[in-house]
Design an enzyme around this catalytic site. Sequence first.
Site, PDB file in Angstrom:
ATOM      1  N   GLU A 169       0.811  -1.217   0.000  1.00  0.00           N
ATOM      2  CA  GLU A 169       0.000   0.000   0.000  1.00  0.00           C
ATOM      3  C   GLU A 169       0.843   1.265   0.000  1.00  0.00           C
ATOM      4  O   GLU A 169       0.416   2.301  -0.501  1.00  0.00           O
ATOM      5  CB  GLU A 169      -0.947   0.003   1.205  1.00  0.00           C
ATOM      6  CG  GLU A 169      -1.943   1.146   1.184  1.00  0.00           C
ATOM      7  CD  GLU A 169      -3.160   0.901   2.060  1.00  0.00           C
ATOM      8  OE1 GLU A 169      -3.743   1.885   2.516  1.00  0.00           O
ATOM      9  OE2 GLU A 169      -3.517  -0.268   2.281  1.00  0.00           O
ATOM     10  N   ASP A 193      -2.893  -3.036   3.077  1.00  0.00           N
ATOM     11  CA  ASP A 193      -3.307  -3.177   4.471  1.00  0.00           C
ATOM     12  C   ASP A 193      -4.419  -4.209   4.623  1.00  0.00           C
ATOM     13  O   ASP A 193      -5.319  -4.319   3.775  1.00  0.00           O
ATOM     14  CB  ASP A 193      -3.793  -1.837   5.024  1.00  0.00           C
ATOM     15  CG  ASP A 193      -2.640  -0.853   5.209  1.00  0.00           C
ATOM     16  OD1 ASP A 193      -1.478  -1.276   5.092  1.00  0.00           O
ATOM     17  OD2 ASP A 193      -2.916   0.331   5.471  1.00  0.00           O
ATOM     18  N   TYR A 224       4.056   2.998  12.000  1.00  0.00           N
ATOM     19  CA  TYR A 224       2.991   3.547  11.147  1.00  0.00           C
ATOM     20  C   TYR A 224       1.996   4.373  11.960  1.00  0.00           C
ATOM     21  O   TYR A 224       1.446   3.893  12.956  1.00  0.00           O
ATOM     22  CB  TYR A 224       2.268   2.395  10.448  1.00  0.00           C
ATOM     23  CG  TYR A 224       1.220   2.822   9.458  1.00  0.00           C
ATOM     24  CD1 TYR A 224       1.576   3.506   8.297  1.00  0.00           C
ATOM     25  CD2 TYR A 224      -0.123   2.547   9.674  1.00  0.00           C
ATOM     26  CE1 TYR A 224       0.616   3.895   7.381  1.00  0.00           C
ATOM     27  CE2 TYR A 224      -1.090   2.933   8.759  1.00  0.00           C
ATOM     28  CZ  TYR A 224      -0.714   3.607   7.614  1.00  0.00           C
ATOM     29  OH  TYR A 224      -1.672   3.999   6.716  1.00  0.00           O
TER      30      TYR A 224
END
Length: 748
Positions: free
Chosen positions: A8, A104, A315
Amino acid sequence: MKSLVIAEKPSVARDIARVLGCKKQADGAIEGEKYIVTWGLGHLVTLADPEDYDGKFKEWKMEHLPMMPSPFRLEVIKQTAKQYRAVKNQIARKDVGQIIIATDAGREGELVARLILKKAGNNKPCSRLWISSVTDKAIGEGFKHLKDSREYDALYDAAMCRAEADWLVGINATRALTCKYNAQLSCGRVQTPTLAMIRKRENQIREFQPKPYYSIWAKMETEAGKPDLILSWQDKKSGSRSTFQKERAEDLCRKLQGEKGVIFDIVKIPKKVYAPLLYDLTELQREANKRYRYSPKETLNIMQRLYENHKVLTYPRTDSRYVGSDILPTIQDRLKACGTGPYKRLAGKLINQSFSGKAFFVDDKKVSDHHAIIPTEQFVQLDHMTVDERRIYDLVVRRFLAVLYPPYEYEQTSMVVDILGEKFTASGKITLNQGWKAVYEEMDGIYDQEEEDLEQVSSGSLDRQLPDLKKGEILTGLDFNIKEGKTKPPAPFNEATLLSAMENPVAYMESDNKAMAKTLGETGGLGTVATRADIIEKLFGSFLIEKRGQDIFLTSKAKQLLDLVPEDLRKPELTADWEMKLSNIAKGSLKRKEFMEEICSYTEELIDEIKTGGGQFFHDNLTNKKCPDCGKRLLKVKGKNSEMLVCQDRECGYRETLSRTSNARCPKCHKKMELRGKGDSQIFVCACGYKEKLTAFQDRKKKEGKGVSKKDIAKYMRNQAKEEEALNSPFAAAFAKLNLDSEENQKK
């Protein structure tokens, strides 16, 4: 034949490439002997705009509504078209035999990859990598257990339904409102309920009637050097610590004056308090707004730099406050990486410890797409960070260290005293082990001490060490007094509390539907952890909300919009209803076709309601000043950090800044000052009354040794230009093509 892995985002692609042994850099990809790893930049492909279906849709006309594309078309997002072409070229390679979707592990992640593959015309077999962590071990295990992508077709259907439903309802309703009321109005299932929540809070504040209440306190002085005993009255029946009846409080105070008390009970209980959970993005945004006044968008941007550029934090766009058990073996490396500077001593105490999978912050079931925000194994260089980056990094590292420290332990003492049949209480505590609170000793004192104090005031006297007394002991020399207070209205929303309300909007539901409430809780409320900051910024940018100090209020435009928009779009229940059905589609218990037929019918009803609706839209912010470009009267609007005059004709686009909140601090009260005027006549003005010309300010700073460089000035001007750019509304481009005739019926 090789396998093409589509991640992604670049950072995840690099992690996967490293594990798979891919080292050769290609155009938008990394190649190895068996695998090629490429990536998106989030979405590369989206649903096409209305005008892509029919040229007549370039004009906004009520007779064109509702627009019902069948089938929906896709278009490449212009800003990331280069990366899309790179991915498409990799898909088309003859030596690529299969595609591995590694976006994801969630609904939107599935959509990112599927839209790319559909637009690229892929017909090669696809597998799915489904992992919730991007550690080397998790990636390796995931590739050993790849699944057929067809197992996730129902999840893809749910994702497409969400995207198409938002398109149908949002774009059609926005065009209908704009055409009906001849003003630039937009709505949607997230932004409109958010505005409705703010209005509800404003109504609560406006309608609130303060009510006096009375509490009774007793004080007994002890020997010199020992703490005084302070007792708080408590109603035996209701348990309340105050009364609204002034006469009752006065009568009790007179009756008790001079009386003795008997200690009815003393209880000592050892207690433990564990550290707050790790940060998800929303909690970090709230904390940064509370401590440093950063907007949610600013915090996200800082986090993104720490994640992508410095690579020292994980993240950021996560909605989990836990880590999975697969992170535990990496904790020592993370401690070594962040254990420098102010964290060296704190991390050093943990470096030789082992941590159990039963720890309160470890829960595999509560980690979906991504685990909580924690430090990475990358060694940090604090001197390479800006002040803002240091602050956010500090918050994350201290929270990470705090959960690894033992709990805060103390002995809680509760005392009940009988005075002429009336109940009085006191509480105290003695710290036994500082535990995780030691992590915050250097950071504004004990963690959240102010909040703790407020909670303790509401439950009795502030926790303190009590005198050494025993059950049955007689208390004499008690001095009674009454304290008067007034009930307070709820506080206006600020960016931190608005984030909380969006995350948990159940209190703003009009129905008592428990299933909907549960769904809203499980799906994260209005918007997602990744989109809420942008939604708030869009509301500011569309002049629907404005700031007064740190508080957020609706503009006249927003208040009128809420009166004109269909009722359903104002309720969080719409999102709850959709999410329940989308969940059923993902499970396979509801067909995509059935849901979309319902959405199409709903869209038609919505447009009919707008078409036949009453009401009018009035502009109360028109000025007498005319636009120098087109001659139309200018509108006076408040941006997030500025006040502007803007042309009511979007196609004209003229803007003029009247004042903006700067980062320059007043030398008297140290608050941020406003910068007003243009060119050489610009002047700083503070709320305290202090004024200073920009040229004088620059001269003063040079004398203080803090002169502003040309680079700093250029950066400052670029930031201001961004604030004044066309707004980040998804309909901004469409509005730019709009040319409404009436001067009186247009608004930014």
